[in-house]
Design a protein around this motif. Structure first.
Motif, PDB file in Angstrom:
ATOM      1  N   VAL A  13      26.972  46.608  36.453  1.00  0.00           N
ATOM      2  CA  VAL A  13      27.719  46.802  37.697  1.00  0.00           C
ATOM      3  C   VAL A  13      29.106  46.173  37.580  1.00  0.00           C
ATOM      4  O   VAL A  13      30.105  46.768  38.006  1.00  0.00           O
ATOM      5  CB  VAL A  13      26.939  46.217  38.900  1.00  0.00           C
ATOM      6  CG1 VAL A  13      27.767  46.242  40.166  1.00  0.00           C
ATOM      7  CG2 VAL A  13      25.639  46.976  39.107  1.00  0.00           C
ATOM      8  N   ILE A  14      29.185  44.984  36.981  1.00  0.00           N
ATOM      9  CA  ILE A  14      30.486  44.327  36.796  1.00  0.00           C
ATOM     10  C   ILE A  14      31.388  45.187  35.919  1.00  0.00           C
ATOM     11  O   ILE A  14      32.571  45.375  36.219  1.00  0.00           O
ATOM     12  CB  ILE A  14      30.288  42.918  36.191  1.00  0.00           C
ATOM     13  CG1 ILE A  14      29.655  41.986  37.220  1.00  0.00           C
ATOM     14  CG2 ILE A  14      31.607  42.346  35.687  1.00  0.00           C
ATOM     15  CD1 ILE A  14      29.201  40.651  36.656  1.00  0.00           C
ATOM     16  N   THR A  15      30.842  45.731  34.855  1.00  0.00           N
ATOM     17  CA  THR A  15      31.641  46.566  33.957  1.00  0.00           C
ATOM     18  C   THR A  15      32.105  47.838  34.651  1.00  0.00           C
ATOM     19  O   THR A  15      33.253  48.262  34.484  1.00  0.00           O
ATOM     20  CB  THR A  15      30.830  46.913  32.697  1.00  0.00           C
ATOM     21  OG1 THR A  15      30.412  45.706  32.077  1.00  0.00           O
ATOM     22  CG2 THR A  15      31.644  47.731  31.725  1.00  0.00           C
ATOM     23  N   LEU A  16      31.234  48.466  35.433  1.00  0.00           N
ATOM     24  CA  LEU A  16      31.624  49.688  36.137  1.00  0.00           C
ATOM     25  C   LEU A  16      32.662  49.427  37.227  1.00  0.00           C
ATOM     26  O   LEU A  16      33.499  50.290  37.512  1.00  0.00           O
ATOM     27  CB  LEU A  16      30.392  50.360  36.735  1.00  0.00           C
ATOM     28  CG  LEU A  16      29.438  50.985  35.728  1.00  0.00           C
ATOM     29  CD1 LEU A  16      28.178  51.479  36.435  1.00  0.00           C
ATOM     30  CD2 LEU A  16      30.107  52.110  34.975  1.00  0.00           C
ATOM     31  N   CYS A  17      32.615  48.258  37.834  1.00  0.00           N
ATOM     32  CA  CYS A  17      33.573  47.933  38.888  1.00  0.00           C
ATOM     33  C   CYS A  17      34.900  47.418  38.340  1.00  0.00           C
ATOM     34  O   CYS A  17      35.887  47.374  39.068  1.00  0.00           O
ATOM     35  CB  CYS A  17      32.991  46.874  39.829  1.00  0.00           C
ATOM     36  SG  CYS A  17      31.692  47.493  40.897  1.00  0.00           S
TER      37      CYS A  17
END
Length: 134
Positions: free
Chosen positions: A119-123
């Motif tokens: 999620v951190i990478t996608l955001c």
């Protein structure tokens, strides 16, 4: 393009808030695990893998801190460290003699550690993604 220059977009601010919250939670979690390892009286002798895990947890926390401050290359460090932690967890799980003070779960349960980093990478804002949204 710096993160400070991109904070004009409301959608981007929401994504940065998600990164900040999830990274903060992971930093607190991993640092508390390291502190528990060295302070908990139940574990008198830590195995070498537990010591490696504590070093990897510190690497995860420091790379997440760099992610929060906008260092894009820190995402690679985060993924490498989290993969290393998962591998050491599986090695501990597959040992013939389980260590005292460590709770074991099913084989697939350690893969949930990849959810927050994904999620951190996608955001995380990238220049290409921001050109598409503006």
């Amino acid at each position: 393009m710096k993160l400070a220059e991109l904070t004009h977009n409301k959608y981007l601010k929401t994504r940065l808030a998600i990164i900040f919250i999830l990274s903060g939670l992971l930093i607190l979690y991993h640092l508390s695990k390291v502190i528990d390892l060295y302070i908990t009286p139940g574990i008198t002798e830590a195995s070498p893998l537990l010591l490696i895990q504590s070093a990897v947890r510190i690497a995860i926390a420091s790379s997440l801190l760099l992610v929060v401050f906008g260092q894009k290359r820190a995402l690679w460090g985060m993924w490498i460290a989290i993969t290393a932690l998962t591998v050491t967890r599986y090695i501990l799980l597959l040992q013939t003699e389980p260590l005292s003070g460590i709770e074991f779960t099913t084989y697939l349960s350690y893969l949930r550690g990849f959810i927050f980093p994904a999620v951190i990478t996608l955001c995380y804002p990238t220049a290409r993604r921001e050109k598409l949204t503006t």
